[in-house]
Scaffold this motif. Sequence first.
Motif, PDB file in Angstrom:
ATOM      1  N   LYS A   8     -52.623  50.598   2.962  1.00  0.00           N
ATOM      2  CA  LYS A   8     -51.916  49.759   1.994  1.00  0.00           C
ATOM      3  C   LYS A   8     -52.112  50.297   0.573  1.00  0.00           C
ATOM      4  O   LYS A   8     -51.166  50.353  -0.210  1.00  0.00           O
ATOM      5  CB  LYS A   8     -52.400  48.308   2.078  1.00  0.00           C
ATOM      6  N   ARG A  11     -50.065  53.420   0.144  1.00  0.00           N
ATOM      7  CA  ARG A  11     -48.645  53.086   0.047  1.00  0.00           C
ATOM      8  C   ARG A  11     -48.307  52.512  -1.335  1.00  0.00           C
ATOM      9  O   ARG A  11     -47.303  52.891  -1.940  1.00  0.00           O
ATOM     10  CB  ARG A  11     -48.264  52.089   1.137  1.00  0.00           C
ATOM     11  N   ILE A  12     -49.128  51.654  -1.868  1.00  0.00           N
ATOM     12  CA  ILE A  12     -48.910  51.084  -3.208  1.00  0.00           C
ATOM     13  C   ILE A  12     -48.973  52.187  -4.259  1.00  0.00           C
ATOM     14  O   ILE A  12     -48.130  52.253  -5.150  1.00  0.00           O
ATOM     15  CB  ILE A  12     -49.943  49.968  -3.497  1.00  0.00           C
ATOM     16  N   THR A  13     -49.931  53.080  -4.135  1.00  0.00           N
ATOM     17  CA  THR A  13     -50.045  54.198  -5.070  1.00  0.00           C
ATOM     18  C   THR A  13     -48.801  55.081  -5.005  1.00  0.00           C
ATOM     19  O   THR A  13     -48.275  55.507  -6.033  1.00  0.00           O
ATOM     20  CB  THR A  13     -51.298  55.041  -4.762  1.00  0.00           C
ATOM     21  N   ALA A  14     -48.305  55.330  -3.813  1.00  0.00           N
ATOM     22  CA  ALA A  14     -47.094  56.147  -3.654  1.00  0.00           C
ATOM     23  C   ALA A  14     -45.897  55.474  -4.310  1.00  0.00           C
ATOM     24  O   ALA A  14     -45.087  56.135  -4.974  1.00  0.00           O
ATOM     25  CB  ALA A  14     -46.827  56.407  -2.172  1.00  0.00           C
ATOM     26  N   TYR A  15     -45.755  54.159  -4.174  1.00  0.00           N
ATOM     27  CA  TYR A  15     -44.661  53.438  -4.806  1.00  0.00           C
ATOM     28  C   TYR A  15     -44.765  53.511  -6.331  1.00  0.00           C
ATOM     29  O   TYR A  15     -43.755  53.673  -7.018  1.00  0.00           O
ATOM     30  CB  TYR A  15     -44.618  51.976  -4.349  1.00  0.00           C
ATOM     31  N   ILE A  16     -45.954  53.398  -6.841  1.00  0.00           N
ATOM     32  CA  ILE A  16     -46.154  53.484  -8.296  1.00  0.00           C
ATOM     33  C   ILE A  16     -45.778  54.881  -8.797  1.00  0.00           C
ATOM     34  O   ILE A  16     -45.065  55.028  -9.789  1.00  0.00           O
ATOM     35  CB  ILE A  16     -47.609  53.123  -8.672  1.00  0.00           C
ATOM     36  N   LEU A  18     -43.737  56.980  -7.402  1.00  0.00           N
ATOM     37  CA  LEU A  18     -42.289  57.096  -7.267  1.00  0.00           C
ATOM     38  C   LEU A  18     -41.580  56.388  -8.425  1.00  0.00           C
ATOM     39  O   LEU A  18     -40.656  56.935  -9.028  1.00  0.00           O
ATOM     40  CB  LEU A  18     -41.831  56.523  -5.926  1.00  0.00           C
ATOM     41  N   ALA A  19     -42.019  55.180  -8.752  1.00  0.00           N
ATOM     42  CA  ALA A  19     -41.396  54.421  -9.842  1.00  0.00           C
ATOM     43  C   ALA A  19     -41.543  55.144 -11.179  1.00  0.00           C
ATOM     44  O   ALA A  19     -40.603  55.214 -11.975  1.00  0.00           O
ATOM     45  CB  ALA A  19     -42.000  53.027  -9.920  1.00  0.00           C
TER      46      ALA A  19
END
Length: 109
Positions: A8, A11-16, A18-19
């Motif tokens: 988790k 995944r959160i780090t990857a979304y950040i 990406l953003a």
Amino acid sequence: MYNWNSIKKIRITAYIILAVNVGLGLFLVYSECKSTIHHEHIDGQAGYIHAKRRVKLRRDPDANSNSLVSIGNGEPVQILNDTSTVHKGWIQINYNGNIGWVWGDYIGK
């Protein structure tokens, strides 16, 4: 066995990441478009060179045309013919008696 908490967090780090990359990309695209916006100039008006490097005064409105002189940042010029829409961004100027063409984005008021 998987450690779901670690997954988790990754995944959160990857979304950040990406953003941030998408935001930076949009900023760069906007900056690029902003730099090509046509600046309105008036014939006979005084202007100044705004560039990080010296700008070449060209004989014709073409980047491959012969250079007459180079002009430094902040140097005053006189706008002779703002036909940048006809000449695809080039503006005719007078710089110390030398008449030629510079790219319109380098001329400021």
